[in-house]
Design an enzyme around this catalytic site. Structure first.
Site, PDB file in Angstrom:
ATOM      1  N   HIS A 141     -10.250  -4.989  -3.590  1.00 33.25           N
ATOM      2  CA  HIS A 141      -8.953  -5.336  -2.996  1.00 33.25           C
ATOM      3  C   HIS A 141      -9.146  -5.737  -1.545  1.00 33.25           C
ATOM      4  O   HIS A 141     -10.102  -5.320  -0.902  1.00 33.25           O
ATOM      5  CB  HIS A 141      -7.954  -4.164  -3.095  1.00 33.25           C
ATOM      6  CG  HIS A 141      -8.479  -2.891  -2.554  1.00 33.25           C
ATOM      7  ND1 HIS A 141      -9.325  -2.069  -3.266  1.00 33.25           N
ATOM      8  CD2 HIS A 141      -8.319  -2.292  -1.351  1.00 33.25           C
ATOM      9  CE1 HIS A 141      -9.648  -1.021  -2.530  1.00 33.25           C
ATOM     10  NE2 HIS A 141      -9.060  -1.134  -1.359  1.00 33.25           N
ATOM     11  N   ASP A 184       0.845  -1.186   0.000  1.00 31.34           N
ATOM     12  CA  ASP A 184       0.000   0.000   0.000  1.00 31.34           C
ATOM     13  C   ASP A 184       0.889   1.249   0.000  1.00 31.34           C
ATOM     14  O   ASP A 184       1.881   1.311   0.726  1.00 31.34           O
ATOM     15  CB  ASP A 184      -0.904  -0.003   1.245  1.00 31.34           C
ATOM     16  CG  ASP A 184      -2.057   0.971   1.135  1.00 31.34           C
ATOM     17  OD1 ASP A 184      -3.196   0.524   1.053  1.00 31.34           O
ATOM     18  OD2 ASP A 184      -1.802   2.200   1.119  1.00 31.34           O
ATOM     19  N   HIS A 239      -7.144  -5.699   2.099  1.00 37.13           N
ATOM     20  CA  HIS A 239      -5.996  -5.165   2.836  1.00 37.13           C
ATOM     21  C   HIS A 239      -5.403  -6.264   3.710  1.00 37.13           C
ATOM     22  O   HIS A 239      -6.129  -6.940   4.446  1.00 37.13           O
ATOM     23  CB  HIS A 239      -6.438  -4.037   3.770  1.00 37.13           C
ATOM     24  CG  HIS A 239      -6.895  -2.802   3.074  1.00 37.13           C
ATOM     25  ND1 HIS A 239      -6.084  -1.708   2.905  1.00 37.13           N
ATOM     26  CD2 HIS A 239      -8.077  -2.479   2.501  1.00 37.13           C
ATOM     27  CE1 HIS A 239      -6.758  -0.755   2.279  1.00 37.13           C
ATOM     28  NE2 HIS A 239      -7.973  -1.193   2.014  1.00 37.13           N
TER      29      HIS A 239
HETATM   30  P1  5GP Z   1      -9.649   1.511   0.229  1.00 38.05           P
HETATM   31  O1  5GP Z   1      -9.782   2.757   1.071  1.00 38.05           O
HETATM   32  O2  5GP Z   1     -10.317   1.676  -1.115  1.00 38.05           O
HETATM   33  O3  5GP Z   1     -10.098   0.245   0.936  1.00 38.05           O
HETATM   34  O4  5GP Z   1      -8.106   1.313   0.023  1.00 38.05           O
HETATM   35  C1  5GP Z   1      -7.391   1.862  -1.020  1.00 38.05           C
HETATM   36  C2  5GP Z   1      -5.943   1.768  -0.652  1.00 38.05           C
HETATM   37  O5  5GP Z   1      -5.175   1.935  -1.824  1.00 38.05           O
HETATM   38  C3  5GP Z   1      -5.492   2.843   0.329  1.00 38.05           C
HETATM   39  O6  5GP Z   1      -4.982   2.226   1.509  1.00 38.05           O
HETATM   40  C4  5GP Z   1      -4.431   3.616  -0.430  1.00 38.05           C
HETATM   41  O7  5GP Z   1      -3.336   3.993   0.364  1.00 38.05           O
HETATM   42  C5  5GP Z   1      -4.022   2.654  -1.522  1.00 38.05           C
HETATM   43  N1  5GP Z   1      -3.600   3.302  -2.753  1.00 38.05           N
HETATM   44  C6  5GP Z   1      -4.234   4.315  -3.410  1.00 38.05           C
HETATM   45  N2  5GP Z   1      -3.561   4.652  -4.533  1.00 38.05           N
HETATM   46  C7  5GP Z   1      -2.491   3.818  -4.596  1.00 38.05           C
HETATM   47  C8  5GP Z   1      -1.412   3.678  -5.541  1.00 38.05           C
HETATM   48  O8  5GP Z   1      -1.327   4.375  -6.551  1.00 38.05           O
HETATM   49  N3  5GP Z   1      -0.505   2.697  -5.263  1.00 38.05           N
HETATM   50  C9  5GP Z   1      -0.576   1.895  -4.166  1.00 38.05           C
HETATM   51  N4  5GP Z   1       0.382   0.988  -3.989  1.00 38.05           N
HETATM   52  N5  5GP Z   1      -1.578   2.010  -3.257  1.00 38.05           N
HETATM   53  C10 5GP Z   1      -2.515   2.955  -3.465  1.00 38.05           C
END
Ligand code: 5GP
Ligand code: ZN
Length: 139
Positions: free
Chosen positions: A101, A32, A103
């Site tokens: 996704h 992440d 985590h």
């Molecule tokens: P969500 O909030 O949708 O469950 O999690 C999205 C996750 O993707 C977040 O923890 C954020 O830090 C990560 N993320 C967003 N953009 C990118 C990126 O461009 N590269 C990577 N490696 N992680 C990302």
């Protein structure tokens, strides 16, 4: 298969760099970019699906199997003390990237992020809980 402006589709296509810890035909597992803890990683299916409602049962089962494998591996390597498996669906649930996704969040004794999942508790009466339980019964 892929969605035009989806950041994870771009990562899978190699258009945006990401630190990859595992890859096979169906998944990419990346670190992440804004980790909640050391080693925080994301299991990303290569096929675009927005969330839990869209992903097929078959692919979800494979993601769950991979989560187990990675949790064991990461715990061995990182020597973490616990692990959160987290998966958000919809903006109201904290989803910010609308490509499914999971985590993988290693947890460490004494880590400063110990409020990571500290939600407050809501109060419901016994009657309300009984009604919710009845409504949710799945045959
Ligand atoms: P969500 O909030 O949708 O469950 O999690 C999205 C996750 O993707 C977040 O923890 C954020 O830090 C990560 N993320 C967003 N953009 C990118 C990126 O461009 N590269 C990577 N490696 N992680 C990302
Ligand atoms: Zn996508």
């Amino acid at each position: 298969m892929r969605e035009k402006n989806c950041i994870f589709c771009k990562i899978i296509a190699g258009e945006i760099p990401a630190r990859t810890i595992y890859e096979d035909e169906e998944f990419k597992v990346i670190l992440d970019a804004n980790p909640a803890a050391k080693g925080h990683a994301l299991i990303v299916p290569k096929e675009h699906c927005a969330n839990l409602y869209e992903i097929s049962e078959e692919l979800l089962a494979k993601a769950a199997k991979l989560a187990k494998k990675l949790a064991v591996h990461m715990t061995e390597v990182l020597k973490c003390d616990g692990f959160n498996l987290l998966q958000n669906n919809g903006e109201v649930a904290g989803q910010t990237v609308f490509h499914f996704h999971m985590h993988l969040i290693p947890r460490y004794e004494g880590m400063k992020n110990d409020d990571l999942l500290n939600w407050t508790h809501e109060q419901f009466s016994d009657q309300e809980q009984d009604e919710i339980c009845q409504k949710l019964k799945l045959d």
